[in-house]
Each structure stands twice: as structure tokens, then as C-alpha cells.
Design an enzyme around this catalytic site. Structure first.
Site, PDB file in Angstrom:
ATOM      1  N   ASP A 127       0.861  -1.194   0.000  1.00 35.86           N
ATOM      2  CA  ASP A 127       0.000   0.000   0.000  1.00 35.86           C
ATOM      3  C   ASP A 127       0.887   1.230   0.000  1.00 35.86           C
ATOM      4  O   ASP A 127       1.990   1.192   0.552  1.00 35.86           O
ATOM      5  CB  ASP A 127      -0.908  -0.015   1.251  1.00 35.86           C
ATOM      6  CG  ASP A 127      -2.203   0.729   1.026  1.00 35.86           C
ATOM      7  OD1 ASP A 127      -2.138   1.939   0.748  1.00 35.86           O
ATOM      8  OD2 ASP A 127      -3.284   0.113   1.114  1.00 35.86           O
ATOM      9  N   ASN A 128       0.402   2.316  -0.619  1.00 36.33           N
ATOM     10  CA  ASN A 128       1.148   3.581  -0.530  1.00 36.33           C
ATOM     11  C   ASN A 128       0.401   4.590   0.347  1.00 36.33           C
ATOM     12  O   ASN A 128       0.776   5.753   0.383  1.00 36.33           O
ATOM     13  CB  ASN A 128       1.434   4.165  -1.920  1.00 36.33           C
ATOM     14  CG  ASN A 128       0.167   4.529  -2.661  1.00 36.33           C
ATOM     15  OD1 ASN A 128      -0.938   4.284  -2.163  1.00 36.33           O
ATOM     16  ND2 ASN A 128       0.294   5.102  -3.841  1.00 36.33           N
ATOM     17  N   ASN A 147      -4.945   6.497   0.427  1.00 37.13           N
ATOM     18  CA  ASN A 147      -6.280   6.668   1.017  1.00 37.13           C
ATOM     19  C   ASN A 147      -6.435   5.797   2.270  1.00 37.13           C
ATOM     20  O   ASN A 147      -7.490   5.200   2.492  1.00 37.13           O
ATOM     21  CB  ASN A 147      -7.360   6.311  -0.013  1.00 37.13           C
ATOM     22  CG  ASN A 147      -8.716   6.835   0.400  1.00 37.13           C
ATOM     23  OD1 ASN A 147      -8.820   7.915   0.979  1.00 37.13           O
ATOM     24  ND2 ASN A 147      -9.761   6.059   0.145  1.00 37.13           N
ATOM     25  N   SER A 179     -16.129  -3.910  -9.734  1.00 30.87           N
ATOM     26  CA  SER A 179     -17.295  -3.237  -9.174  1.00 30.87           C
ATOM     27  C   SER A 179     -18.505  -3.489 -10.058  1.00 30.87           C
ATOM     28  O   SER A 179     -18.381  -3.662 -11.280  1.00 30.87           O
ATOM     29  CB  SER A 179     -16.998  -1.735  -9.130  1.00 30.87           C
ATOM     30  OG  SER A 179     -18.183  -1.011  -8.999  1.00 30.87           O
ATOM     31  N   TYR A 199     -14.057   6.235 -13.095  1.00 30.36           N
ATOM     32  CA  TYR A 199     -13.758   5.160 -12.136  1.00 30.36           C
ATOM     33  C   TYR A 199     -14.295   3.833 -12.686  1.00 30.36           C
ATOM     34  O   TYR A 199     -13.577   2.827 -12.716  1.00 30.36           O
ATOM     35  CB  TYR A 199     -14.397   5.471 -10.771  1.00 30.36           C
ATOM     36  CG  TYR A 199     -14.414   4.278  -9.840  1.00 30.36           C
ATOM     37  CD1 TYR A 199     -13.230   3.762  -9.309  1.00 30.36           C
ATOM     38  CD2 TYR A 199     -15.612   3.645  -9.491  1.00 30.36           C
ATOM     39  CE1 TYR A 199     -13.235   2.656  -8.469  1.00 30.36           C
ATOM     40  CE2 TYR A 199     -15.627   2.543  -8.649  1.00 30.36           C
ATOM     41  CZ  TYR A 199     -14.434   2.051  -8.140  1.00 30.36           C
ATOM     42  OH  TYR A 199     -14.443   0.954  -7.317  1.00 30.36           O
ATOM     43  N   LYS A 245     -12.288   0.222 -14.050  1.00 33.32           N
ATOM     44  CA  LYS A 245     -12.533  -1.179 -13.672  1.00 33.32           C
ATOM     45  C   LYS A 245     -12.768  -2.029 -14.926  1.00 33.32           C
ATOM     46  O   LYS A 245     -12.299  -3.159 -15.026  1.00 33.32           O
ATOM     47  CB  LYS A 245     -13.735  -1.272 -12.718  1.00 33.32           C
ATOM     48  CG  LYS A 245     -13.473  -0.676 -11.344  1.00 33.32           C
ATOM     49  CD  LYS A 245     -12.451  -1.484 -10.558  1.00 33.32           C
ATOM     50  CE  LYS A 245     -12.061  -0.854  -9.236  1.00 33.32           C
ATOM     51  NZ  LYS A 245     -10.958  -1.532  -8.561  1.00 33.32           N
ATOM     52  N   ARG A 281     -25.972  13.090  -8.332  1.00 35.51           N
ATOM     53  CA  ARG A 281     -24.512  13.241  -8.515  1.00 35.51           C
ATOM     54  C   ARG A 281     -24.121  12.717  -9.886  1.00 35.51           C
ATOM     55  O   ARG A 281     -24.620  11.671 -10.317  1.00 35.51           O
ATOM     56  CB  ARG A 281     -23.756  12.421  -7.461  1.00 35.51           C
ATOM     57  CG  ARG A 281     -23.817  13.000  -6.092  1.00 35.51           C
ATOM     58  CD  ARG A 281     -22.905  12.248  -5.141  1.00 35.51           C
ATOM     59  NE  ARG A 281     -23.242  10.837  -4.989  1.00 35.51           N
ATOM     60  CZ  ARG A 281     -22.769  10.051  -4.013  1.00 35.51           C
ATOM     61  NH1 ARG A 281     -21.953  10.553  -3.117  1.00 35.51           N
ATOM     62  NH2 ARG A 281     -23.106   8.788  -3.944  1.00 35.51           N
ATOM     63  N   GLY A 339     -22.429  10.602 -12.592  1.00 38.51           N
ATOM     64  CA  GLY A 339     -21.871   9.258 -12.507  1.00 38.51           C
ATOM     65  C   GLY A 339     -22.759   8.282 -11.745  1.00 38.51           C
ATOM     66  O   GLY A 339     -22.530   7.080 -11.774  1.00 38.51           O
ATOM     67  N   ASP A 340     -23.771   8.779 -11.015  1.00 36.55           N
ATOM     68  CA  ASP A 340     -24.666   7.876 -10.275  1.00 36.55           C
ATOM     69  C   ASP A 340     -25.728   7.291 -11.199  1.00 36.55           C
ATOM     70  O   ASP A 340     -26.137   7.935 -12.173  1.00 36.55           O
ATOM     71  CB  ASP A 340     -25.367   8.639  -9.142  1.00 36.55           C
ATOM     72  CG  ASP A 340     -24.579   8.593  -7.841  1.00 36.55           C
ATOM     73  OD1 ASP A 340     -23.556   7.883  -7.790  1.00 36.55           O
ATOM     74  OD2 ASP A 340     -24.990   9.283  -6.886  1.00 36.55           O
TER      75      ASP A 340
HETATM   76  P1  NAD Z   1      -9.906   2.117   0.069  1.00 34.53           P
HETATM   77  O1  NAD Z   1      -9.617   3.428  -0.555  1.00 34.53           O
HETATM   78  O2  NAD Z   1     -10.308   2.095   1.490  1.00 34.53           O
HETATM   79  O3  NAD Z   1      -8.660   1.143  -0.112  1.00 34.53           O
HETATM   80  C1  NAD Z   1      -7.842   1.167  -1.251  1.00 34.53           C
HETATM   81  C2  NAD Z   1      -6.421   1.066  -0.765  1.00 34.53           C
HETATM   82  O4  NAD Z   1      -5.566   1.058  -1.908  1.00 34.53           O
HETATM   83  C3  NAD Z   1      -5.994   2.239   0.105  1.00 34.53           C
HETATM   84  O5  NAD Z   1      -5.320   1.751   1.252  1.00 34.53           O
HETATM   85  C4  NAD Z   1      -5.040   3.035  -0.784  1.00 34.53           C
HETATM   86  O6  NAD Z   1      -4.052   3.702  -0.028  1.00 34.53           O
HETATM   87  C5  NAD Z   1      -4.475   1.934  -1.658  1.00 34.53           C
HETATM   88  N1  NAD Z   1      -3.987   2.368  -2.965  1.00 34.53           N
HETATM   89  C6  NAD Z   1      -4.643   3.057  -3.923  1.00 34.53           C
HETATM   90  N2  NAD Z   1      -3.863   3.218  -5.004  1.00 34.53           N
HETATM   91  C7  NAD Z   1      -2.681   2.615  -4.717  1.00 34.53           C
HETATM   92  C8  NAD Z   1      -1.484   2.432  -5.433  1.00 34.53           C
HETATM   93  N3  NAD Z   1      -1.317   2.918  -6.672  1.00 34.53           N
HETATM   94  N4  NAD Z   1      -0.481   1.743  -4.847  1.00 34.53           N
HETATM   95  C9  NAD Z   1      -0.617   1.237  -3.605  1.00 34.53           C
HETATM   96  N5  NAD Z   1      -1.734   1.366  -2.877  1.00 34.53           N
HETATM   97  C10 NAD Z   1      -2.754   2.074  -3.425  1.00 34.53           C
HETATM   98  O7  NAD Z   1     -11.016   1.423  -0.847  1.00 34.53           O
HETATM   99  P2  NAD Z   1     -11.885   0.106  -0.556  1.00 34.53           P
HETATM  100  O8  NAD Z   1     -13.287   0.528  -0.331  1.00 34.53           O
HETATM  101  O9  NAD Z   1     -11.231  -0.733   0.441  1.00 34.53           O
HETATM  102  O10 NAD Z   1     -11.833  -0.575  -1.981  1.00 34.53           O
HETATM  103  C11 NAD Z   1     -10.928  -1.626  -2.276  1.00 34.53           C
HETATM  104  C12 NAD Z   1     -11.141  -2.071  -3.709  1.00 34.53           C
HETATM  105  O11 NAD Z   1     -12.486  -2.488  -3.877  1.00 34.53           O
HETATM  106  C13 NAD Z   1     -10.893  -0.978  -4.733  1.00 34.53           C
HETATM  107  O12 NAD Z   1     -10.291  -1.574  -5.861  1.00 34.53           O
HETATM  108  C14 NAD Z   1     -12.285  -0.503  -5.069  1.00 34.53           C
HETATM  109  O13 NAD Z   1     -12.340   0.044  -6.360  1.00 34.53           O
HETATM  110  C15 NAD Z   1     -13.057  -1.807  -4.984  1.00 34.53           C
HETATM  111  N6  NAD Z   1     -14.493  -1.631  -4.716  1.00 34.53           N
HETATM  112  C16 NAD Z   1     -14.898  -0.997  -3.573  1.00 34.53           C
HETATM  113  C17 NAD Z   1     -16.251  -0.840  -3.331  1.00 34.53           C
HETATM  114  C18 NAD Z   1     -16.735  -0.147  -2.077  1.00 34.53           C
HETATM  115  O14 NAD Z   1     -17.935   0.130  -1.981  1.00 34.53           O
HETATM  116  N7  NAD Z   1     -15.910   0.151  -1.096  1.00 34.53           N
HETATM  117  C19 NAD Z   1     -17.203  -1.335  -4.255  1.00 34.53           C
HETATM  118  C20 NAD Z   1     -16.748  -1.963  -5.411  1.00 34.53           C
HETATM  119  C21 NAD Z   1     -15.386  -2.125  -5.625  1.00 34.53           C
END
Ligand code: NAD
Length: 338
Positions: A32-33, A36, A125, A150, A154, A295, A297-298
Site C-alpha cells: 500500500d502507498n 487513502n 465493481s 472510475y 474497472k 450526482r 456518474g450515479d
Molecule cells: P480504500 O480506498 O479504502 O482502499 C484502497 C487502498 O488502496 C488504500 O489503502 C489506498 O491507499 C491503496 N492504494 C490506492 N492506489 C494505490 C497504489 N497505486 N499503490 C498502492 N496502494 C494504493 O477502498 P476500498 O473501499 O477498500 O476498496 C478496495 C477495492 O475495492 C478498490 O479496488 C475498489 O475500487 C473496490 N471496490 C470498492 C467498493 C466499495 O464500496 N468500497 C465497491 C466496489 C469495488
């Protein structure tokens, strides 16, 4: 030799996935970087799972940085790729940022995974279905136009996975198309903690704890039963367990094809107003509301047909909507106490 790389493992879903893998006896390498998330998530995962994950701080979209990570960990046997930026509204403002981060990260990981024949589980997603003409959506539903950059990131990532698997006989992947995961870990240590909440449950929690004066409902003129948008909510703990099942399916060579795609949701559509009511029932808090514009995109409504995941992955969500809301509320109370 049971090390699993979890990209985005410090984030909301990734931290639950990392804890589930540790509980299942795997060694976990979080990559992770923290774009977020917070570093503290790593020790919280350790406390929740009773075993600490390893950490490599790296940008998954950097070929150089990821090469170093793979060189330092030549014993990775599986990858769960969750790292991505995920804000629909931000992606509309900064489409290239989403493409560069999300699509390039998938491309870089696929390069390493294919070279070494490491199976990969990908977080996709339901937004890949765009605005579907028929509900519920199954994996056979045609993908319509992506409603946001976004969502497009995906779709492009899925396409890259498909092409990589076609090109490389040693490569296998499972794409999980999540609907709307919510809720938190029963320990109260892991949960959704966005810097700028966009999803409904964190927004309601912000109102309930007084951080916001009212919940803005983005559109009450959708063609739905009460005019508000309908989504398919389910517990993040059920989602986390299913990542372990998906990975084992490939490691045990039980997959039917080298790229399988599964919907993960509850199979039920719940409107914004119904969610507000469910939140009030589960927490005893009352939520002030105001109506805002839709919004960008919704979409109006989406919920999943999950028969394929039930049959093939044993997908049987065991937690209810009320469980999910209560756990998220408990997590917010726990974190706001500290
Ligand atoms: P989140 O933002 O909480 O977690 C994503 C993590 O990825 C974060 O810790 C961020 O720091 C890290 N990250 C982002 N870009 C990076 C990079 N280039 N290198 C290293 N680390 C990086 O999001 P989440 O809700 O936990 O979502 C996780 C995954 O699930 C994502 O791919 C998201 O698109 C997908 N997703 C989430 C949802 C939802 O409702 N939360 C729904 C469908 C899909």
C-alpha cells in the site's frame, strides 16, 4: 510457502481481507502507498487477526517499485489486488488520475503475476454494468457504457486481465464484481474511515455523530419505488471470507476457466430512504435529511443476481443489513472514543 500479497491491504476492504487470510493461516504481505489509508491499519489488522501482516510501502502503478517488492518476496503464491482510487465524483474531475492509478497498477501487477504464474483475485465493481436495462444483473448481463472514469478504470482492468490470461497459459484470475459492501470487523478495530465520505453509510454516521448537520439525498426523482437510488448492500466480513475462497479455488485448481467473473452482493435492492430507516432502527439515532441534486456518474438502481457465486464459490452471505449497520456504528463509536 503460503504468502499472499494484498494490494490496498491498508484500506477498508483490504484490511478485512488481510485479517481473513491471516485467520485462515496464510502469511500476508500488504502492499500500500497509503494514498487513502493510514499506516496504523497494519497494526490494527494484526490485533484483529491475532497475527501481524508484513508491509511493503509501494505504489502498485510503479513498475520499478513493484519489481523490488516481488524481488524481496519471491515466495508470494497469490495476489489479491484491491489497490485503487475509488471516488466516482473525484474520477469525473480527474479522469487521468484514475486511469493512471487504477489501470496501470493492474497492468503492472499482471506483468509480474503472468511472468511467475501467480493467480490473481481482482476487486471489480458492479459499476462495470453501467446503467443496466434489466435487473437483477448477472455476469452475463451486457456491460453498458461506463458512467464514470472510475467505472471505466474497472472495465479496462478487467479487459487487461482477460487479455493477459488469453496470452499466458500459466496465468489464472478471478474477478469479483462487488456491489455495495458495508459494515465493519466484529473486533471494532477495522472499518470504513474515509477522509471524505461519499458512500451512504459513512455519510449517515457523520450526521449521527454531529460531524454533519444533515444527510444530503442525491436525487429523489429516480424511476424507483420511492424516487431515491437503489443499491445492493452486504457485509464486508462476508466479502472478505469470499476472497479467501476465490484464492483457494485457483490454488487448488478448482476453477473452470482461467478467468472467472463473479457478482458479490446480497441479491436485494435497498433504496436510500430504506437505508436511512434501517440505520435509525439499528442504531436508535435519527437522521436529518435534505434533498440535493443527482450526482454525476450515479445510476438509478442496481442489484445482483448472485447464483453463480453461490454455486461456484459457496457465496452465502450470513450477516444481515442490520448486522452490517450495527457493526459500522460500533466501529465509529470505537474510533471516535480514541
Ligand atoms: P480504500 O480506498 O479504502 O482502499 C484502497 C487502498 O488502496 C488504500 O489503502 C489506498 O491507499 C491503496 N492504494 C490506492 N492506489 C494505490 C497504489 N497505486 N499503490 C498502492 N496502494 C494504493 O477502498 P476500498 O473501499 O477498500 O476498496 C478496495 C477495492 O475495492 C478498490 O479496488 C475498489 O475500487 C473496490 N471496490 C470498492 C467498493 C466499495 O464500496 N468500497 C465497491 C466496489 C469495488
Amino acid at each position: 510457502m503460503n504468502k499472499i500479497m494484498v494490494t490496498g491491504g491498508a484500506g477498508y476492504i483490504g484490511s478485512h481481507v488481510a485479517a481473513a487470510l491471516l485467520r485462515a493461516g496464510y502469511e500476508v504481505l500488504v502492499v500500500d502507498n497509503f494514498v487513502n489509508s493510514h499506516r496504523e491499519a497494519i497494526s490494527r489488522i494484526g490485533s484483529a487477526a491475532g497475527k501481524q501482516p508484513l508491509l511493503a510501502e509501494a505504489n502498485c502503478a510503479s513498475t520499478e517499485q513493484m519489481r523490488s517488492v516481488f524481488e524481496a518476496h519471491p515466495d508470494v503464491i497469490g495476489i489479491i489486488h484491491l489497490a485503487a482510487l475509488k471516488s466516482v465524483s473525484e474520477s469525473v474531475l480527474f479522469p487521468m488520475r484514475y486511469h493512471c492509478n487504477n489501470v496501470i497498477a493492474t497492468q503492472v501487477l499482471l506483468g509480474e503475476a503472468a511472468a511467475q504464474g501467480i493467480p490473481l483475485v481482482f476487486s471489480s465493481s458492479c459499476l462495470v454494468y453501467g446503467s443496466p436495462a434489466q435487473l437483477p444483473v448477472s455476469e452475463r448481463t451486457e456491460l453498458s457504457k461506463a458512467a464514470s472514469p472510475y467505472a471505466a478504470s474497472k472495465r479496462l482492468s478487467e479487459l487487461l486481465i482477460e487479455q493477459c490470461v488469453n496470452d499466458c497459459a500459466s496465468m489464472s484470475a478471478i474477478t469479483l464484481r462487488y456491489f455495495n459492501p458495508i459494515g465493519a470487523h466484529p473486533s471494532g478495530l477495522l472499518g470504513e474511515q474515509p477522509n471524505k465520505p461519499e458512500n451512504l453509510l459513512p455519510l449517515m454516521i457523520d450526521v449521527a455523530i454531529g460531524r454533519k448537520d444533515a444527510l444530503t439525498i442525491y436525487g429523489n426523482n429516480y424511476p424507483t419505488r420511492d424516487g431515491t437510488a437503489i443499491r445492493d448492500y452486504f457485509h464486508v466480513m462476508d466479502l472478505a471470507d469470499t476472497h479467501v475462497a476465490a484464492l483457494k479455488r485457483m490454488l487448488n485448481k478448482h476453477n473452470h476457466s482461467r478467468h472467472e467473473v463473479f457478482n458479490l452482493g446480497s441479491g436485494n435492492g435497498v433504496s436510500v430512504l430504506e437505508m436511512v430507516h434501517a440505520f435509525e432502527q439499528a442504531t436508535g439515532q435519527s437522521i436529518s435529511k435534505r434533498i440535493g441534486d443527482r450526482r454525476p456518474g450515479d445510476i438509478a438502481a442496481i442489484w445482483a443476481d448472485t447464483h453463480l457465486a453461490q454455486t461456484e464459490l459457496g457465496w452465502q452471505p450470513s450477516r444481515t443489513l442490520a448486522d452490517a449497520i450495527s457493526s459500522a456504528w460500533a466501529f465509529s463509536q470505537n474510533t471516535n472514543k480514541q
